[in-house]
Design a protein around this motif. Structure first.
Motif, mmCIF file in Angstrom:
data_model
loop_
_atom_site.group_PDB
_atom_site.id
_atom_site.type_symbol
_atom_site.label_atom_id
_atom_site.label_comp_id
_atom_site.label_asym_id
_atom_site.label_seq_id
_atom_site.Cartn_x
_atom_site.Cartn_y
_atom_site.Cartn_z
ATOM 1 N N ARG A 99 0.791 5.684 -1.783
ATOM 2 C CA ARG A 99 -0.056 6.773 -2.282
ATOM 3 C C ARG A 99 -0.675 6.423 -3.633
ATOM 4 O O ARG A 99 -1.840 6.698 -3.884
ATOM 5 N N ILE A 113 -3.774 3.813 -3.119
ATOM 6 C CA ILE A 113 -4.674 3.878 -1.964
ATOM 7 C C ILE A 113 -6.147 3.794 -2.375
ATOM 8 O O ILE A 113 -6.963 3.204 -1.683
ATOM 9 N N ASN A 114 -6.489 4.330 -3.536
ATOM 10 C CA ASN A 114 -7.888 4.307 -3.980
ATOM 11 C C ASN A 114 -8.284 2.988 -4.645
ATOM 12 O O ASN A 114 -9.438 2.818 -5.035
ATOM 13 N N MET A 141 -2.346 12.114 1.055
ATOM 14 C CA MET A 141 -3.050 10.869 1.375
ATOM 15 C C MET A 141 -4.199 11.148 2.350
ATOM 16 O O MET A 141 -4.376 10.444 3.331
ATOM 17 N N VAL A 194 -10.578 5.070 3.468
ATOM 18 C CA VAL A 194 -10.315 3.775 2.838
ATOM 19 C C VAL A 194 -10.164 2.689 3.898
ATOM 20 O O VAL A 194 -10.765 1.618 3.808
ATOM 21 N N PRO A 208 2.076 -1.998 4.208
ATOM 22 C CA PRO A 208 2.452 -0.652 3.759
ATOM 23 C C PRO A 208 3.848 -0.656 3.155
ATOM 24 O O PRO A 208 4.697 -1.477 3.523
ATOM 25 N N VAL A 263 0.840 -1.203 0.000
ATOM 26 C CA VAL A 263 0.000 0.000 0.000
ATOM 27 C C VAL A 263 0.874 1.251 0.000
ATOM 28 O O VAL A 263 1.819 1.374 0.778
ATOM 29 N N ALA A 282 -2.938 2.301 8.583
ATOM 30 C CA ALA A 282 -3.459 3.637 8.261
ATOM 31 C C ALA A 282 -2.639 4.720 8.957
ATOM 32 O O ALA A 282 -2.284 5.738 8.345
ATOM 33 N N VAL A 290 -6.837 8.297 3.504
ATOM 34 C CA VAL A 290 -6.401 7.046 4.137
ATOM 35 C C VAL A 290 -7.430 6.551 5.138
ATOM 36 O O VAL A 290 -7.794 5.373 5.144
ATOM 37 N N LEU A 314 -7.651 -0.134 -3.178
ATOM 38 C CA LEU A 314 -7.665 -1.237 -2.205
ATOM 39 C C LEU A 314 -9.031 -1.904 -2.082
ATOM 40 O O LEU A 314 -9.118 -3.140 -2.005
ATOM 41 N N LEU A 347 0.759 5.061 7.210
ATOM 42 C CA LEU A 347 0.676 5.691 5.897
ATOM 43 C C LEU A 347 0.554 7.209 6.005
ATOM 44 O O LEU A 347 1.044 7.938 5.146
ATOM 45 N N LYS A 348 -0.076 7.679 7.066
ATOM 46 C CA LYS A 348 -0.222 9.124 7.252
ATOM 47 C C LYS A 348 1.044 9.754 7.834
ATOM 48 O O LYS A 348 1.364 10.897 7.539
#
Length: 199
Positions: A76, A79-80, A133, A139, A101, A74, A164, A136, A82, A167-168
């Motif tokens: 950037r 991400i849409n 992102m 999602v 990730p 996973v 999550a 996140v 998944l 990722l942020k």
């Protein structure tokens, strides 16, 4: 002992698929980062990667007891995608999907095609992690709901929440304090027979 082959699908033709099915392996996990070929290929660095993995899944379709799963890195760029990947796994009756990730390149040595140690190149995709992102949470909240509804997501709810957060902000102190337990349960053998506790 559970044995799993992690592959990109590039070499799995019909003949090799039959050999894999009869080999006694417990599972095969294919790297698939997106159902959009251009995104998957970009994140894997190979122009034919998407077609390779789709053909390999087709070649292993009649897999008897062999588990067939998807591993998704996973970042950037995907991400849409998944939610669609989870739907793909369910609708194609695959045995699950695992989300990992994008991490900094390994501190462990890697080996080139001659079996000599090499170094991972610096990763541009990793450097972009965390930028732009904003979705996140949306999602991953949806993934958590799907997990609770019985969708074949192999990660625990706790893992999804930590992913999550990472990722942020990959320097989040809570995330940095989490100890990796993979080495206490798994070991990896590369194509040259080198054994390591973590990838």
């Amino acid at each position: 002992i559970i044995t799993t082959l992690v592959a990109n699908g590039s070499l799995i033709n019909k003949r090799l698929a039959k050999e894999i099915i009869s080999s006694g392996l417990d599972a095969v996990s294919f790297s698939l980062n997106s159902l959009v070929p251009e995104i998957h290929n970009k994140t894997r660095g190979i122009d034919t990667s998407f077609d390779d993995v789709m053909l390999a899944i087709e070649n292993l379709w009649e897999r008897e007891r062999l588990r067939l799963t998807i591993s998704t890195t996973v970042m950037r760029e995907n991400i849409n995608d998944l939610i669609g990947l989870v739907e793909f796994v369910k609708s194609n009756i695959l045995d699950g999907i695992n989300f990992q990730p994008l991490m900094e390149t390994s501190i462990y040595p890697i080996f080139n095609k001659e079996g000599k140690t090499d170094k991972f190149p610096g990763g541009k995709l990793y450097q972009e992690l965390g930028k732009n992102m904003e979705n996140v949470d949306d999602v991953f909240n949806q993934l958590i709901s799907m997990k609770k509804e019985g969708y074949p997501i192999n990660n625990s709810v706790k893992q999804l929440r930590y992913t999550a957060k990472y990722l942020k902000n990959r320097t989040d102190l809570e995330i940095l304090g989490v100890k990796c337990k993979i080495g206490s349960k798994n070991l990896f053998i590369d194509p040259f027979g080198n054994v390591r506790l973590c990838m």
